[in-house]
Write a protein that holds these residues in place. Structure first.
Motif, short mmCIF file in Angstrom:
data_model
loop_
_atom_site.label_atom_id
_atom_site.label_comp_id
_atom_site.label_asym_id
_atom_site.label_seq_id
_atom_site.Cartn_x
_atom_site.Cartn_y
_atom_site.Cartn_z
N CYS A 210 0.86 -1.17 0.00
CA CYS A 210 0.00 0.00 0.00
C CYS A 210 0.90 1.23 0.00
CB CYS A 210 -0.94 0.01 1.20
SG CYS A 210 -0.10 0.11 2.78
N PHE A 211 0.30 2.39 -0.24
CA PHE A 211 1.07 3.62 -0.32
C PHE A 211 0.50 4.62 0.67
CE2 PHE A 211 2.08 7.82 -2.08
CZ PHE A 211 3.43 7.68 -2.33
N ALA A 212 1.36 5.13 1.58
CA ALA A 212 0.91 6.10 2.57
C ALA A 212 2.09 6.95 3.01
CB ALA A 212 0.30 5.39 3.78
N LYS A 213 1.80 8.22 3.28
CA LYS A 213 2.81 9.16 3.76
C LYS A 213 4.02 9.23 2.84
CE LYS A 213 1.51 8.44 8.60
NZ LYS A 213 1.96 8.00 9.95
N GLY A 214 3.75 9.13 1.53
CA GLY A 214 4.81 9.26 0.56
C GLY A 214 5.71 8.04 0.44
N LYS A 215 5.36 6.94 1.09
CA LYS A 215 6.19 5.74 1.05
C LYS A 215 5.34 4.51 0.71
CE LYS A 215 9.57 7.30 4.50
NZ LYS A 215 10.24 6.98 5.79
N ASN A 216 6.02 3.51 0.16
CA ASN A 216 5.38 2.24 -0.12
C ASN A 216 5.56 1.30 1.07
OD1 ASN A 216 4.44 2.67 -2.82
ND2 ASN A 216 6.58 2.68 -3.45
N TYR A 217 4.48 0.68 1.49
CA TYR A 217 4.51 -0.26 2.61
C TYR A 217 3.79 -1.54 2.23
CZ TYR A 217 5.81 3.66 5.67
OH TYR A 217 6.45 4.72 6.26
N PHE A 218 4.08 -2.56 3.00
CA PHE A 218 3.29 -3.78 2.91
C PHE A 218 2.47 -3.90 4.19
CE2 PHE A 218 6.16 -4.77 -0.44
CZ PHE A 218 5.54 -5.72 -1.23
N LYS A 219 1.21 -4.24 4.01
CA LYS A 219 0.36 -4.43 5.18
C LYS A 219 -0.21 -5.85 5.19
CE LYS A 219 -0.93 0.17 6.62
NZ LYS A 219 -2.00 1.01 7.17
N ALA A 251 -14.75 -2.13 14.99
CA ALA A 251 -14.27 -0.78 15.30
C ALA A 251 -12.76 -0.69 15.38
CB ALA A 251 -14.88 -0.31 16.62
N ASN A 252 -12.10 -1.80 15.68
CA ASN A 252 -10.66 -1.74 15.96
C ASN A 252 -9.76 -2.49 14.99
OD1 ASN A 252 -10.46 -0.30 18.71
ND2 ASN A 252 -12.05 -1.83 19.06
N ARG A 253 -10.33 -3.31 14.13
CA ARG A 253 -9.48 -4.16 13.28
C ARG A 253 -8.58 -3.34 12.36
NH1 ARG A 253 -12.71 -6.69 8.24
NH2 ARG A 253 -10.61 -7.49 7.98
N PHE A 254 -9.06 -2.19 11.88
CA PHE A 254 -8.25 -1.39 10.96
C PHE A 254 -7.32 -0.43 11.69
CE2 PHE A 254 -12.04 -2.43 8.31
CZ PHE A 254 -11.36 -3.20 7.37
N ASN A 255 -7.48 -0.35 13.01
CA ASN A 255 -6.57 0.49 13.79
C ASN A 255 -5.25 -0.21 14.07
OD1 ASN A 255 -8.53 2.49 13.95
ND2 ASN A 255 -9.39 1.68 15.85
N LEU A 256 -5.23 -1.52 13.88
CA LEU A 256 -4.00 -2.29 14.07
C LEU A 256 -3.31 -2.44 12.73
CD1 LEU A 256 -5.36 -5.12 16.40
CD2 LEU A 256 -4.19 -3.03 17.07
N SER A 257 -2.13 -1.91 12.63
CA SER A 257 -1.42 -1.97 11.35
C SER A 257 -0.05 -2.61 11.53
CB SER A 257 -1.26 -0.57 10.75
OG SER A 257 -0.48 0.24 11.61
N ILE A 258 0.40 -3.26 10.48
CA ILE A 258 1.73 -3.86 10.46
C ILE A 258 2.41 -3.35 9.20
CG2 ILE A 258 3.04 -6.01 10.36
CD1 ILE A 258 0.67 -7.37 11.71
N ASP A 259 3.25 -2.36 9.35
CA ASP A 259 3.91 -1.74 8.20
C ASP A 259 5.27 -2.37 7.96
OD1 ASP A 259 1.77 -0.04 7.94
OD2 ASP A 259 2.66 1.50 9.23
N LEU A 260 5.49 -2.77 6.73
CA LEU A 260 6.75 -3.41 6.35
C LEU A 260 7.30 -2.73 5.10
CD1 LEU A 260 5.56 -7.10 6.70
CD2 LEU A 260 7.06 -5.91 8.30
N SER A 261 8.58 -2.45 5.11
CA SER A 261 9.22 -1.85 3.94
C SER A 261 9.57 -2.95 2.94
CB SER A 261 10.50 -1.13 4.36
OG SER A 261 11.46 -2.06 4.85
N ALA A 262 9.98 -2.54 1.76
CA ALA A 262 10.38 -3.51 0.73
C ALA A 262 11.54 -4.37 1.20
CB ALA A 262 10.72 -2.78 -0.56
N SER A 263 12.47 -3.78 1.91
CA SER A 263 13.62 -4.55 2.42
C SER A 263 13.18 -5.56 3.49
CB SER A 263 14.69 -3.61 3.00
OG SER A 263 14.16 -2.85 4.08
N ASP A 264 12.18 -5.17 4.31
CA ASP A 264 11.64 -6.11 5.29
C ASP A 264 11.01 -7.31 4.60
OD1 ASP A 264 12.35 -4.48 7.45
OD2 ASP A 264 10.44 -3.37 7.37
N ILE A 265 10.28 -7.04 3.53
CA ILE A 265 9.62 -8.11 2.78
C ILE A 265 10.65 -9.05 2.18
CG2 ILE A 265 8.31 -8.58 0.67
CD1 ILE A 265 6.56 -7.84 2.95
#
Length: 343
Positions: A210-219, A251-265
């Motif tokens: 996904c793309f957020a805050k100007g960066k690409n992440y994996f969720k 109410a809370n499932r989307f409040n929990l996020s796991i952000d991973l960078s391309a290098s993490d992946i």
């Protein structure tokens, strides 16, 4: 049907079961309208109420047989069985009922010796009405004997039952299933055994970019890849349905996020190759999604325990919420209506 219903009642009901009930009343009225002010008897000589009962059982039997279009012989067989249930088989002929279904109230369409519903949703509505109206058999038993109940194809059917009598559905079905599910979950440590919780709902999990805050992440997300033992899928569908009824979870499932960078992946791919089910790529050779096995080590590595804990807590809270509301309601009814009725 929508135009006829709107013309008769001046609106289209928001609740589907009310709409279908009004549609049936419109069809009955259209039958009588051809005689002006005079009531036009049905060919079967049944009352409108009894004709509706016969059609309700006709829908229930055919729905359970997964039959949505019929030969002449099948129509008459279903009508005969329905008449036996209503105890009218000695006074009504199948062909008279068939005539009324097709011509008097237009619930079935006929093309030669082939018959089908004016709209298949009528079959769903009348079967749902039978499920809710019948109190001879336990709701849990009735629903558990419907194939593919929580599949996408039958989502509107189960939603209609819930809409017709939410309290009945919640206390006589959801509450019983929640009790069993919570008994299983209470002995599981979400922090150290998250996979034991997830496997009650999902087969695999997926990482998507996904793309957020100007960066690409994996969720991270969880997917329903129904491969393996089909006996488990019905239970998982049911558990997912119940889970999504939990307000706390929604109410809370989307409040929990796991952000991973391309290098993490890349590191995860290299370390957990054996757990990868599939890698889907974009045209530019970037990863579109990664699908993994539900492995304990990887789930903990990705900090999925907080999702597992949310599931566990949400289901437990939902169970006690229903129990509390039901107990309070029964107490008030007993105190106000029955104990005080002679005051």
């Amino acid at each position: 049907m929508m135009l006829l219903t709107f013309d008769e009642y001046g609106d289209i009901p928001a609740k589907r079961h009310i709409f279908y009930e009004k549609c049936f009343q419109v069809l009955i009225k259209e039958h009588d309208a051809s005689k002006g002010r005079f009531h036009r008897p049905l060919k079967s000589k049944l009352s409108h109420e009894n004709l509706e009962k016969v059609f309700m059982y006709f829908c229930a039997i055919s729905y359970q047989n997964q039959n949505y279009g019929f030969s002449l012989q099948e129509v008459d067989e279903y009508i005969d069985l329905s008449l036996q249930i209503v105890n009218l088989d000695k006074v009504c002929r199948e062909n008279d009922i068939r005539y009324d279904f097709v011509h008097s109230v237009s619930l079935l369409l006929q093309d030669g010796n082939y018959f089908e519903f004016i709209h298949r949703s009528f079959q769903e509505y009348f079967f749902a009405k039978f499920i809710v109206n019948d109190r001879e058999f336990e709701l849990e038993n009735k629903l558990d004997n419907i194939d593919g109940l929580f599949s996408v194809a039958k989502s509107s059917f189960i939603a209609m039952i819930d809409d017709m009598d939410h309290d009945y559905f919640e206390t006589e079905y959801i509450l019983k299933k929640l009790k069993v599910l919570n008994e299983y979950l209470k002995s599981i440590d979400a922090e150290s055994e998250p996979e034991k919780i997830f496997k009650k709902f999902y087969v695999k999990f997926v990482l998507t970019p996904c793309f957020a805050k100007g960066k690409n992440y994996f969720k991270l997300d969880f997917v329903v890849l129904e491969i393996g033992n089909p006996e488990n899928f019905r239970e998982m569908r049911m558990n997912r349905f119940i889970l999504h009824q939990c307000k706390q979870y929604r109410a809370n499932r989307f409040n929990l996020s796991i952000d991973l960078s391309a290098s993490d992946i890349l590191k995860i791919i290299n370390r957990y190759k054996k757990l990868i089910i599939r890698i889907n790529m974009n045209k530019d050779n970037t990863v579109r999604e990664l699908i993994f096995e539900l492995n304990r080590e990887l789930l903990i590595k990705l900090d999925c325990s907080k999702y597992a804990q949310l599931i566990k807590e949400s289901l437990n809270d939902y169970y006690h919420d229903i129990l509390s509301r039901t107990t309070k309601q029964h107490s008030i009814i007993d105190e106000i209506i029955f104990k005080n009725r002679n005051l």
